[in-house]
Design a protein around this motif. Structure first.
Motif: not given
Ligand code: NA
Ligand code: NA
Lengths: 313, 432, 171
Positions: B146-147, B107-108, B149-152, B104
Motif C-alpha cells: 500500500g505504501l 489506497s495510500g 505502490i503509489p499513491p503513498s 495499494g
Molecule cells: Na498505495
C-alpha cells in the motif's frame, strides 16, 4: 571598541550557494567577519533550507532568523505591494534610480519596513521579469489567450498576468518544475531569466521579456537583532551591506545580460516584444491593475507612484 | 551531540508507552533546552508546515482508503485477482499478495489494505488450508505494498520533509514494490504448493475465462480509480493532492450507486476515522518540523555527515550502516517518525556519497516495510494479528520468514542496485 | 471523583456533538473544493485564485479536531512494550499512568506554545494574499486543538489513577 560576539542567521529566499545572491551574501559575511575581527559570524542558509517563503518571513519578523534577502510578503502590510506594481519603471535607468539611495521607491519601502519592526539595509535589484513558456508564447493580449502560467500569489502579480491576457495559476516555487513538466501550467512568469534558465531550462523553449515587473529583493534584519547590536557593530554590518548592494547595482544589468546570453546558448528563444506591443501591454495593465492597487495602497501612495512612474516611449 | 540525546529520549518515552505525538512534543522541548531556542516562536514553523497543499493529499488518500473499504470495492478487487491466480494450491496466498498490490494502487496506507483485504480473505484462505498465523504474517508484509505502490502517504511525507517531488518519489518505490510482490509470491509458492487443500477447485479453461470476465466487469469502477489517479498525475492534468480529492469525489457515488454498499452513516464513519488518523500524524509532523528546523539551524545533519564520512570511507559500508540503522530504528519507531525525523537527518549523508534523494526515498520506503512488522513498535503486524484473530507470538515465526527472505532482500537490492528505484523517475524525466 | 467524572463526560458529549459534524463537513468541503479547482482550471479554463486559502483554513481545523477525536478514543499511536515485558497488572497500569501524566504535561506545553502563536497572530494581524482572511483564524486551531488534548488527557489521568487504586484495593 566592542568585544561582543554575535552569531547571525541569514537566510536566502531563493538562490543556492553558487547563485549571484548566494555569492553576494557570502561577500557580506566575509566583510563583516573581517571588519569585526571575527566577532560577528554570519551563518548563511540557502533557498529552502529554513522552509518556505511565508514561513521564513515570519521567522524574520519573530526574530528566529536575523537577516534575510527576500521578496517581501504582503501578508503583514499590504503597502509592500508597491514593490510589485506592474509597469512602474520601464527601463534600467529609471528602475535603478527609483531603488537607489534616497530614490523615491526606496524611501516608501523603508517607511513600511520600519513600521513592521524590520531594519531595511536596501534593495537587491535583479532585473526585469518575463514570461518563460513551453510549446507556445505570446507578445500581446490576443496571443496570450489560453496560455497558462504559474504566478506568485502576491498581489498584484496574478492580476497583472490576467490583464496581459494569460491565465495565472498559483503554484509554490518548489512545485513549479513538476507543474511545467506535467503540463499543469505552460510556464513561469515574473521572474528574471536567471531562474527560468537555471531551474527550468530543459522544460521551457521561450522567454518573452515583457518587463512588467522589476524584480528587487530586500535585505532586511529583524528589529530585535538590530537593537541588540551596539552602534559599532551596526555600522560594521551596514557598511558591508552598502558595499554588497552597491556592487549589485553595478552588476545587475550585466548579470542579467549574461543569463540572457546563457539562455540563448542553451537553445531558449529570447523574444523582446516590439515597442507597439509593449505600449499596448503597458496601457492594458495600467488601466486594469493600477485602480485595483489604489484600493489597497490608498490614493496618497498611488498618487506618489503615478507622479514618479516612467512614461512609455 | 544534543540531537542524539533528544532522539534517545523520544525512544525511551515511546518504550514506556507515551504516544508518539507527545514523545515528539517532548523531543522539541528537550532540543529547545539543549540549543537554547524559543519554541513558542518556532511554532510558526510548525504552523506553516502543516498549512500545506501537498500534505493535504494525506487526509484525502486516507479517506479514499476508508471509502473503498466500506464501499465494497476491496471485495470486488479480491474477486478479480482470485479468479486470475487463485485456483492453484498456492493461489490463495498469491491472490492476497497481488490483491494488496492492486489495492495499494488506490489506497495510500498499509492499514487500509490490512483491514479490507484481511477481512475479505482470511476466512476463505483458512478454508483452503492456510494456517491463520501464516496468513496474518503474509498479510502484514503484503499490506505494505500500500505504501510502495503509489499513491503513498509515506512517500508524500518523505517528499515534503526532504523537499522532493511527490510524483518522483511515487515512481521510485514501484520497482521495489513489484519485486516484493514477486518475492512474496515465490516464497508462498515454495511453502504452500504441496499443502492440503480440501476445497481446491479445478475449473475448465472456458469457465475460468468466463469467471475472469464477470469479475473484471464488476470490479471495473474500482479498477478505474488507479488509472484516474496515476493517469491524472503523470498525464499533467492534476497534482497528487488534486488526484486525492478526485478519488474521494469518485469513490462516494461508486459506493453509493454502483456497488450500493455505502450509505450516509458509513461515509461519516470514513470521514471521522480518516480525520482521527491524519490529525494525529499532522501534530506529529508539526513537532518534527520544529525539531528539524532546530537541527538545521544548529547544522546537525552536517555534523552527522562529517562524522560518518570520517569514520567510514567506503560508500557501500556507509549504505550498509544506514540500512542497519534504519532497521534498528524501525523496530522501535513508527513509520511516520522514521520518515519525518530520520530521513532529513540522513539525507545529507546520502547526497554526499552520491545517492540521489529519490533513490533514498525508495530505501526508506523499503525499510519501513520491515519496520512496520518488527516488534516492539509494529503497528501493521499488530493490526494484522487483530484481523486474523491470532496471538502476536505465534505470528512472529512466519513473519520473520517473510522478512528475512523477502522484505530484507528487497531493501538490499533497492539500496545497492539504484536502477530498480531510479529507472521510472528517470524515464519520466524527474531526474537526470 | 465521580462528580468530576460525570462533569467530564457531559463536557465530552458537548464537544463531541460539535466536533463530529464539523469534521465530516470540512472533509467533504475540502474534497469538493479541491476537485472544483481542477475542474475550473482543466475544463472551464478559468483557474480560481484564493480557494486554496479556504481549503487550507478548513484543513488545519480538520487536522486539529481530528486529533482530538483520536484522543477521545485513546487511539493515539503508541507502543505496547510494557505489556510485553511484564504480566504484573500494577506495573502495567502504573506505567500507563506515568505515560498519561507525561503526555498531559507535554500537552500543557503545547497549549502555551499554541497560545503564543495565536496571540502573536492577533497582534500582527497578518492576512492571506487573495481573500484577506486573517491568519489567526487558522492559527487559532492549534490553540483550540491543544486545549481539547489537555481535556482528554485530564480525563485519562483520572481514569488511570482510579484503575491503579482499584488494582491496589483488590490485592
Ligand atoms: Na498505495
Ligand atoms: Na517496528
Amino acid at each position: 571598541a566592542s568585544t561582543d560576539k554575535h552569531k547571525i542567521t541569514l537566510a536566502l529566499e531563493s538562490g543556492d550557494r553558487t547563485s549571484a545572491s548566494g555569492q553576494s551574501v557570502q561577500m557580506l559575511a566575509e566583510l563583516v567577519k573581517k571588519n569585526s575581527n571575527g566577532r560577528i559570524d554570519i551563518n548563511i542558509f540557502y533557498q529552502g533550507e529554513l522552509g518556505g517563503q511565508q514561513e521564513m518571513f515570519d521567522q524574520l519578523v519573530r526574530g528566529n532568523i536575523d537577516m534575510m534577502l527576500t521578496w517581501p510578503q504582503t501578508s503583514y502590510d499590504e503597502r509592500l505591494a508597491v514593490n510589485y506594481i506592474p509597469y512602474l519603471t520601464l527601463g534600467w535607468e529609471d528602475a535603478l534610480k527609483a531603488y537607489s539611495d534616497n530614490g523615491w521607491l526606496k524611501n516608501i519601502l523603508a517607511e513600511v519596513y520600519d513600521d513592521m519592526h524590520l531594519h531595511y539595509f536596501g534593495p537587491y535589484p535583479e532585473g526585469f521579469g518575463g514570461i518563460a513558456t513551453k510549446g507556445k508564447y505570446a507578445t500581446n493580449f490576443e496571443a496570450a489567450q489560453g496560455i497558462n502560467v504559474r504566478s506568485q500569489p502576491v498581489f498584484p502579480l496574478p492580476q497583472t498576468m490576467t490583464a496581459m491576457g494569460f491565465q495565472a495559476t498559483p503554484v509554490d516555487w518548489s512545485e513549479v518544475y513538476t507543474a511545467i513538466q506535467t503540463g499543469v501550467v505552460d510556464g513561469d512568469s515574473s521572474n528574471v531569466i536567471y531562474y527560468d534558465y537555471e531551474y527550468f531550462r530543459d522544460q521551457i523553449q521561450y522567454y518573452v521579456h515583457s518587463k512588467h515587473n522589476f524584480s528587487s529583493y530586500a535585505l532586511l534584519m529583524s528589529g530585535d537583532t538590530w537593537e541588540k547590536l551596539d552602534k559599532e557593530d551596526q555600522d560594521i554590518i551596514s557598511k558591508a551591506a552598502e558595499q554588497v548592494i552597491e556592487k549589485k547595482f553595478g552588476d545587475a544589468r550585466a548579470e542579467d545580460e549574461k543569463w540572457i546570453a546563457a539562455a540563448k546558448a542553451a537553445g531558449i528563444q529570447y523574444i523582446e516584444p516590439t515597442p507597439a506591443e509593449m505600449q499596448a501591454w503597458v496601457k492594458r495593465v495600467r488601466e486594469q491593475v493600477w485602480p485595483e492597487a489604489e484600493k489597497m495602497l490608498g490614493k496618497g501612495l498611488m498618487d506618489k507612484l503615478r507622479a514618479n512612474a516612467s512614461n512609455p516611449e | 551531540m544534543g540531537a542524539l540525546l533528544a532522539i534517545a529520549a523520544v525512544v525511551l518515552l515511546m518504550m514506556i508507552g507515551v504516544p508518539v505525538v507527545f514523545s515528539f512534543a517532548a523531543m522539541t522541548l528537550i532540543l529547545s533546552l539543549i540549543y537554547d531556542v524559543d519554541i513558542s516562536s518556532l511554532m510558526t514553523t510548525g504552523f506553516w508546515s502543516v498549512n500545506s497543499l501537498i500534505l493535504l493529499a494525506l487526509p484525502l488518500f486516507v479517506m479514499t482508503g476508508y471509502l473503498m473499504q466500506s464501499g465494497g470495492m476491496a471485495a470486488r478487487l479480491v474477486a478479480v485477482v482470485e479468479s486470475i491466480v487463485g485456483r492453484s494450491k498456492s493461489g490463495m496466498g498469491a491472490s492476497m499478495v497481488v490483491a494488496c498490490g492492486v489495492f495499494g494502487a488506490i489506497s495510500g496506507t498499509a492499514s487500509a489494505a490490512v483491514a479490507s483485504i484481511g477481512t475479505v480473505m482470511i476466512g476463505p484462505m483458512e478454508r483452503h488450508g492456510y494456517p491463520r498465523e501464516y496468513t496474518s504474517a503474509l498479510l502484514g508484509i503484503s499490506s505494505l505494498l500500500g505504501l510502495l505502490i503509489p499513491p503513498s502517504i509515506t512517500m508524500i511525507l518523505y517528499a515534503v520533509v526532504t523537499r522532493q517531488s511527490v510524483a518522483a518519489c511515487f515512481l521510485a518505490t514501484i520497482g521495489p514494490g513489484i519485486l516484493l510482490i514477486i518475492m512474496l509470491c515465490f516464497l508462498n509458492w515454495l511453502k504452500m504448493r504441496h499443502h492440503r487443500d480440501d476445497v481446491e477447485e479445478h475449473l475448465s479453461f472456458s469457465q475460468r475465462m468466463a469467471d475472469i470476465r464477470t469479475n473484471s466487469w464488476k470490479a471495473l469502477p474500482a479498477l478505474m480509480l488507479p488509472l484516474i489517479i496515476l493517469g491524472g498525475i503523470y498525464g499533467g492534468v492534476f497534482t497528487p493532492t488534486e488526484a486525492a480529492a478526485i478519488a474521494v469525489v469518485y469513490a462516494i457515488p461508486v459506493g453509493l450507486f454502483v456497488y450500493r454498499e455505502l450509505d450516509l452513516k458509513k461515509i461519516c464513519r470514513a470521514m471521522l476515522e480518516a480525520a482521527a488518523t491524519t490529525g494525529v500524524i499532522m501534530i506529529i509532523l508539526l513537532f518534527s518540523f520544529v525539531a528539524s528546523r532546530i537541527f538545521t539551524l544548529e547544522r546537525v545533519p552536517q555534523e552527522l555527515t562529517d562524522m560518518l564520512l570520517e569514520m567510514f570511507h567506503n560508500k557501500f559500508v556507509i549504505l550498509l550502516i544506514v540500512n542497519i540503522f534504519l532497521i534498528l530504528l524501525g523496530m522501535i519507531m513508527d513509520d511516520v517518525s522514521i520518515v519525518a525525523i530520520i530521513s532529513p537527518l540522513l539525507l545529507p549523508v546520502m547526497v554526499n556519497i552520491g545517492v540521489d534523494p529519490v533513490h533514498f526515498a525508495a530505501i526508506v520506503g523499503t525499510s519501513v516495510v520491515i519496520g512496520c512488522n518488527s516488534p516492539p513498535m509494529a503497528p501493521i503486524l499488530f493490526m494484522s494479528c487483530r484481523i486474523g484473530q491470532v496471538g502476536i507470538t505465534k505470528v512472529i515465526g512466519p513473519s520473520m520468514f517473510f522478512m528475512v527472505f523477502a522484505a530484507l532482500p528487497v531493501m538490499l537490492v533497492t539500496t545497492y542496485w539504484a536502477p530498480l528505484a531510479l529507472y521510472l523517475p528517470r524515464m519520466f524525466g524527474y531526474i537526470n | 471523583m465521580s462528580v468530576l467524572m460525570s462533569f467530564i463526560s457531559i463536557l465530552d458529549r458537548i464537544i463531541n456533538f460539535l466536533v463530529r459534524p464539523f469534521v465530516i463537513f470540512a472533509s467533504l468541503a475540502i474534497a469538493v473544493m479541491v476537485s472544483w479547482g481542477v475542474f475550473s482550471r482543466a475544463v472551464l479554463e478559468k483557474p480560481v485564485f484564493g480557494v486554496e486559502e479556504l481549503i487550507l483554513l478548513s484543513a488545519v481545523w480538520l487536522y486539529m479536531l481530528g486529533a482530538t477525536l483520536a484522543s477521545r478514543e485513546r487511539s493515539h499511536l503508541s507502543a505496547d512494550f510494557v505489556a510485553v515485558l511484564s504480566k504484573n497488572q500494577k506495573v502495567i497500569i502504573g506505567f500507563r499512568l506515568l505515560a498519561t501524566v507525561i503526555s498531559l504535561v507535554m500537552a500543557v506545553f503545547f497549549v502555551t506554545w499554541a497560545h503564543s502563536l495565536l496571540s502573536w497572530g492577533l497582534a500582527k494581524g497578518q492576512s492571506t494574499t487573495v481573500l484577506h482572511i486573517p491568519l489567526y483564524y487558522s492559527q487559532g486551531s492549534l490553540f483550540v486543538g491543544s486545549l481539547l488534548l489537555v481535556f482528554y488527557l485530564i480525563r485519562d489521568t483520572l481514569q488511570d489513577f482510579s484503575d491503579l487504586l482499584r488494582e491496589f484495593h483488590n490485592h
